[in-house]
Design an enzyme around this catalytic site. Structure first.
Site, PDB file in Angstrom:
ATOM      1  N   PRO A 194     -22.865  29.546 -44.490  1.00 33.18           N
ATOM      2  CA  PRO A 194     -22.274  30.904 -44.024  1.00 33.18           C
ATOM      3  C   PRO A 194     -23.645  31.576 -44.330  1.00 33.18           C
ATOM      4  O   PRO A 194     -24.397  31.628 -45.225  1.00 33.18           O
ATOM      5  CB  PRO A 194     -21.229  31.181 -44.998  1.00 33.18           C
ATOM      6  CG  PRO A 194     -21.624  30.360 -46.131  1.00 33.18           C
ATOM      7  CD  PRO A 194     -22.187  29.098 -45.689  1.00 33.18           C
ATOM      8  N   CYS A 195     -23.794  32.516 -43.213  1.00 32.67           N
ATOM      9  CA  CYS A 195     -25.111  33.396 -43.185  1.00 32.67           C
ATOM     10  C   CYS A 195     -24.457  34.757 -42.803  1.00 32.67           C
ATOM     11  O   CYS A 195     -25.477  35.600 -42.239  1.00 32.67           O
ATOM     12  CB  CYS A 195     -26.002  32.934 -41.934  1.00 32.67           C
ATOM     13  SG  CYS A 195     -26.649  31.328 -42.467  1.00 32.67           S
TER      14      CYS A 195
END
Length: 368
Positions: free
Chosen positions: A79-80
């Site tokens: 996840p970014c």
């Protein structure tokens, strides 16, 4: 060809690589239900079910029996959201932790190549600075990087799902990306020998599934055995022949059913009569003659069946993601539980057919 899948979720990437001839030798995720789904469908693949921050490179090497530099491929989609940067560089910030853990494992294993996948919107985060920082982080550990947004529908997935794909390799040669196999094939294109197959439409993907109304269905059903096209035939799978899992429809009130029935195929909630409208607009009805919109984690309320006034089931969403019928998902259908739902697992997954195309391309380009 050996692969490791980090942030594996339900295992869409590993499934596609399996179909491309890869041998997954380890997977990692922190969510218990995602790990249960992965293990059921890939019982031969060891999975470490814990936070990646507590997964050491040495443990991975010991569990796989490999030495640094021997592994073919690492894949993953950390996840970014909310990256924190200093100029164009990653900094030690809690918001970057998952991505930096991915980089740490890739650096320690030193595979021939890796694939980093994410949402297409990552390209515009902080006016493009996030992608520059991501590339710089991988270049700093010795990888040449190329990235592109790939549309899953171009690879036989009955869904227009754009994904950001970054491929890094130790090779100095350009790796590139898989060529599309499907497209909007016109009569003129066929006349001139275009090799593209037509897009797989949503109805071509769904039309053979048991017809259930809202509130009907079950976690396990028997399939009639009939199929109407190549895509449906290919989705039968061989884990549990004749079975369909997770085909259970949400119950709706009469008013919601009336609203859903009023939405035209390819339309949304804003197109219904005014007395049926709500403030929520992002409710879309699938167009049966086109690939579906992106399957999200809220597909049972936001992505409607093209013919029946209800949300899509987990199995229908999985079909649109190109999972086989016997690929079983575990967990609740509501978010009251601690772990991710079946909807989350399907909505977050990499479509197996997209992963398969990437895997075959790397196999060819890397000479594996």
């Amino acid at each position: 060809m050996k692969s490791v899948d980090l942030f594996c979720g339900a295992g869409g990437f590993t499934e596609g690589l399996r179909q491309a001839g890869y041998n997954a030798i380890l997977a990692n995720d922190f969510d218990e239900m995602a790990c249960k789904t992965f293990s059921y469908n890939h019982p031969e693949v060891p999975i470490v079910c814990r936070d990646i921050a507590r997964l050491s490179v040495q443990e991975v090497l010991e569990k796989t029996g490999l030495r640094k530099g021997e592994l073919n491929l690492v894949v993953g989609g950390p996840p970014c959201q909310g990256f924190s940067l200093a100029g164009r560089r990653m900094i030690d910030d809690p918001r970057n932790r998952m991505f930096l853990e991915f980089v740490r494992i890739v650096e320690g294993l030193h595979p021939h190549a890796f694939v980093f996948e994410n949402v297409s919107g990552i390209q515009t985060m902080q006016k493009g600075e996030v992608v520059k920082a991501i590339v710089a982080a991988f270049e700093d550990i010795g990888y040449n990087c190329e990235y592109r947004v790939l549309n899953s529908a171009d690879y036989g997935v009955p869904q227009k799902r754009p994904r950001f794909i970054l491929i890094g390799s130790r090779s100095n040669e350009k790796i590139g990306f898989p060529s599309p196999t499907h497209g909007a094939v016109t009569g003129q294109a066929r006349l001139f020998g275009d090799s593209l197959q037509p897009y797989v439409t949503s109805w071509e993907a769904l039309s053979d599934l048991p017809i259930i109304e809202q509130g009907q269905g079950d976690e396990e059903l028997s399939h009639s055995g009939d199929y109407f096209n190549q895509y449906q035939s290919a989705r039968r799978g061989n884990r549990v022949p004749g079975k369909i899992f997770n085909h259970r429809a949400t119950s709706h009130s009469e008013k919601i059913i009336e609203r859903y029935a009023a939405i035209p195929e390819g339309g949304d909630n804003s197109q219904v009569p005014e007395h049926l409208r709500t403030k929520k607009v992002n409710v879309y009805k699938i167009h049966s003659e086109m690939p579906a919109r992106t399957v999200t984690c809220n597909h049972r309320t936001d992505l409607l069946h093209p013919k029946i006034p209800r949300g899509t089931t987990v199995r229908e969403a999985a079909r649109l993601q190109s999972f086989d019928d016997d690929y079983r998902f575990f967990g609740n259908l509501t978010r009251k539980a601690k772990w991710v739902t079946q909807d989350d697992q399907v909505g977050n997954a990499v479509p197996p057919l997209l992963a398969r195309a990437i895997g075959l391309h790397l196999k060819n380009k890397m000479g594996w």
